[in-house]
Design a protein around this motif. Structure first.
Motif, short mmCIF file in Angstrom:
data_model
loop_
_atom_site.label_atom_id
_atom_site.label_comp_id
_atom_site.label_asym_id
_atom_site.label_seq_id
_atom_site.Cartn_x
_atom_site.Cartn_y
_atom_site.Cartn_z
N GLY A 187 5.29 -20.25 59.55
CA GLY A 187 4.95 -21.28 59.11
C GLY A 187 4.03 -22.13 59.93
O GLY A 187 4.36 -23.51 60.12
N GLU A 188 2.75 -21.95 60.34
CA GLU A 188 1.84 -22.70 61.11
C GLU A 188 0.47 -22.59 60.42
O GLU A 188 0.00 -21.56 59.82
N PRO A 189 -0.21 -23.56 60.59
CA PRO A 189 -1.49 -23.48 59.92
C PRO A 189 -2.34 -22.52 60.40
O PRO A 189 -3.33 -21.91 59.40
N ILE A 190 -2.49 -22.00 61.65
CA ILE A 190 -3.25 -20.78 62.01
C ILE A 190 -3.05 -19.79 61.23
O ILE A 190 -3.97 -18.84 61.26
N GLU A 191 -2.02 -19.64 60.88
CA GLU A 191 -1.67 -18.20 60.25
C GLU A 191 -2.18 -18.01 58.82
O GLU A 191 -2.28 -17.12 58.15
N ALA A 192 -2.76 -19.26 58.24
CA ALA A 192 -3.59 -18.97 56.96
C ALA A 192 -4.65 -17.92 57.21
O ALA A 192 -5.12 -17.35 56.18
#
Length: 140
Positions: free
Chosen positions: A42-47
């Motif tokens: 659940g981290e923005p970079i994972e998008a």
């Protein structure tokens, strides 16, 4: 990657076989297809990883953007892990993002909702309110 048969498919919302749930919930996707699932942090970079993962599995130009919007909707709820599911059946693609807890109203009907409504054939929230989903293709 798993290959599924019509009687093996499970509803993404109720986990009943489609042969039973389509009469109750209208979620039938009875043709042959494939299903892929992957958990992302659940981290923005994972998008960015979600978009690449989606583009590598389904051949629809809008699928990566839709997967991104669903991922971000769950991410904004504070989820530490988000499970993404891609399912195909015939000409339809269903993309689901699932978090561990029910989503706040702003996550399920936030700013990305306009993007999803414009690109997807159908969109919704699961009955347990932990998932948001979108379907590309025909309305069945």
């Amino acid at each position: 990657m798993t290959s599924t048969k019509s009687l093996d498919n499970l509803s993404t919302e109720k986990h009943f076989p489609y042969s039973h749930s389509h009469r109750l919930w209208g979620t039938a996707m009875p043709e042959w297809g494939h299903t892929w699932q992957k958990a992302f942090k659940g981290e923005p970079i994972e998008a960015a990883h979600v978009r690449l993962w989606t583009a590598g599995r389904v051949q629809h130009p809008d699928a990566p953007l839709i997967a991104n919007e669903l991922f971000v909707a769950v991410l904004t709820s504070g989820a530490t892990a988000i499970e993404m599911t891609l399912s195909t059946a015939g000409t339809r693609i269903r993309i689901v993002a699932t978090g561990p807890d029910p989503l706040p109203l702003t996550s399920s009907y936030g700013p990305g909702r306009r993007i999803l409504s414009g690109l997807a054939t159908l969109t919704g929230v699961s009955t347990d309110e932990c998932s948001v989903w979108a379907q590309l293709g025909t309305k069945r």
